[in-house]
Design an enzyme around this catalytic site. Structure first.
Site, short mmCIF file in Angstrom:
data_model
loop_
_atom_site.label_atom_id
_atom_site.label_comp_id
_atom_site.label_asym_id
_atom_site.label_seq_id
_atom_site.Cartn_x
_atom_site.Cartn_y
_atom_site.Cartn_z
N MET A 249 0.81 -1.21 0.00
CA MET A 249 0.00 0.00 0.00
C MET A 249 0.84 1.26 0.00
O MET A 249 1.81 1.37 0.75
CB MET A 249 -0.92 0.03 1.23
CG MET A 249 -1.92 -1.08 1.29
SD MET A 249 -3.07 -0.85 2.66
CE MET A 249 -4.10 -2.30 2.48
N GLU A 250 0.46 2.19 -0.85
CA GLU A 250 0.98 3.55 -0.80
C GLU A 250 -0.20 4.43 -0.42
O GLU A 250 -1.16 4.56 -1.17
CB GLU A 250 1.56 3.98 -2.14
CG GLU A 250 2.15 5.38 -2.12
CD GLU A 250 2.77 5.79 -3.44
OE1 GLU A 250 2.67 6.98 -3.79
OE2 GLU A 250 3.33 4.92 -4.12
#
Length: 481
Positions: A249-250
């Protein structure tokens, strides 16, 4: 209303076939909300399940393809895609709101990701030998199906930096682009998909909640790669935990820029500072969201940055004179304007600057002039949130310890920048700042796409920094003899 929509308009891709749905929604030009750029298919639960099944079946054979074949296919796709950039730049500007310069750079970087990842694959896939009393090889295998869920703000590069390494590593993908801005990414992925077996790339569009819930609850999905808000990321992590899916995840950011007493804030530096704030109208996770200036330089920097903001030309990104386009959608436009209103009511001062390219059509799009906010403190809403718009608070500080506390006083930890002529001080700050990456006298992105440093705290999950993120989409295992 335009007369011609992209060929992917209103369609989805499953098992190599582009199909239509009965229900669609419009993609609106943020520079002219009366213009419909195309449609987005609203996929049902059955369609999403079919896409996972197609990916599952394709994985059985695609995962066995040798890496040379994978790289060859990717390079061929990159060559073909490079020829289409000029014809697709305008489409991207019309659905996203970026300027022509920003849009073309994003499209070029997609091709760069493809070529760079294909080259990196050949080195990365080689077994690593650990010498000792026993010879052990670290080998890699593809994991399975990857769900790629990407946002509207920078859909091209953020999608390609996940889809490309995932399929090169031998996985298959189900891609869920944002409904606000899916057409160019689907057009690009159409070209890529045609170079790979059916089912390797599948694309479903529609409700984020409906599609996201399925992708995060289906045990056949082995990896979820998500870019978006921290709150949505937390929800995805909860749902993925039930199946122990790996997540990459960003998430959000509230990046600080720290300007010390000795900083050389000449015209070039001020321009770099401005770009770090206003790139894509501030709708970038890793944009500068708050500026801390040593009290001895505060008035000077404020004056210089205000003058630089006054030169910003805001309008339709199609126009070559425009240096900042509109915000992408109504919800974000309303949020940022509401944030400014609440800031003023709380006692903050807003300095709005810039040039309206076409005042007579200003209200036809989601246009905002850039604003500098003063008279606020560390606890002010505009300082603590991710504004995600052309708004920047500037605060003074008096000591190193004070500004370190200020910078780290956030749930986010994506990027940071230190502005000083003292390199030792910059390195000391980099060691102390809670950020995935720290830049010196700039606030930008890594020029080498093979490396990336994910955020800390609530700004991201996963720690791979090299190899074009290939490591995130494979399982390593040991072989001993």
């Amino acid at each position: 209303m335009i007369s011609t929509f992209p060929v992917v308009s209103g369609k989805y891709l499953v098992n190599g076939e582009w199909q239509e749905t009965k229900e669609t929604t419009d993609v609106i030009n943020p520079a002219n909300t009366a213009e419909v750029v195309g449609q987005v298919a609203i996929c049902s639960e059955d369609i999403v399940n079919d896409s996972i099944t197609a990916a599952e079946n394709a994985f059985k054979t695609w995962s066995r393809f040798n890496i040379e074949d994978r790289a060859t296919r990717m390079n061929a796709a990159a060559e073909e895609l490079a020829k289409t950039i000029e014809e697709n730049v305008t489409l991207f500007v019309r659905e996203n709101g970026k300027t022509l310069v920003e849009a073309k750079k994003d499209l070029l970087r997609c091709v760069e990701v493809m070529k760079g990842s294909a080259a990196e694959l050949l080195n990365w896939w080689k077994p690593e030998v650990i010498q000792g009393n026993q010879k052990v090889q670290v080998r890699r295998r593809p994991r399975g199906i990857t769900a790629v869920i990407t946002p509207w703000n920078s859909p091209m590069i953020l999608t390609f930096k996940r889809v490309i390494p995932a399929i090169l590593a031998g996985n298959t993908v189900v891609v869920k682009p944002a409904t606000n801005c899916p057409l160019t990414i689907m057009t690009f992925l159409k070209v890529v998909a045609e170079h790979f077996p059916p089912g390797v790339i599948n694309i479903v569009t529609g409700s984020g909640k409906v599609i996201g819930d399925i992708l995060c609850s289906d045990s056949r999905i082995r990896t979820v790669a998500f870019v978006g808000s921290t709150e949505t990321g937390k929800d995805i992590m909860k749902k993925s935990a039930g199946k122990l899916q790996k997540v990459y995840m960003e998430l959000g950011g509230n990046d600080p820029a720290i300007i010390f007493e000795d900083a050389n804030m000449d015209e070039a530096a001020i321009k770099r500072l401005k770009i770090g704030i206003l790139r894509a109208a501030g709708q970038v996770c890793s944009a500068i969201k708050r500026v801390y200036v040593h009290e001895s330089r505060y008035d000077e920097v404020l004056q210089k940055l205000t003058k630089e903001f006054e030169r910003v030309v805001v309008g339709d990104g199609i126009q070559p004179d425009v240096t900042m386009g509109p915000l992408n959608n109504q919800a974000q436009f309303d949020y940022v304007n509401g944030l400014l209103e609440r800031t003023v009511k709380a006692g903050g001062k807003v300095i709005t600057a810039g040039i309206q390219l076409n005042p007579e059509t200003w209200n036809q799009g989601y246009y905002m002039l850039p604003s500098i906010v003063t008279g606020v403190n560390q606890q002010s809403e505009v300082v603590r949130v991710e504004q995600f718009g052309p708004v920047i608070p500037i605060l003074p500080f008096s000591s190193l310890e004070e500004v370190v506390d200020y910078a780290n006083d956030s749930e986010f930890g994506l990027r940071a920048s230190v502005w000083t002529e003292n390199e030792e001080l910059a390195i000391e700050m980099a060691d102390r700042l809670e950020a995935g990456a720290v830049f010196h006298n700039n606030h930008t992105v890594f020029s080498e796409l093979a490396i990336d440093f994910p955020g800390l705290k609530e700004s991201g999950v996963s720690r791979e920094t090299r190899h074009c993120s290939l490591e995130l989409f494979a399982d390593s295992y040991g072989f001993a003899d």
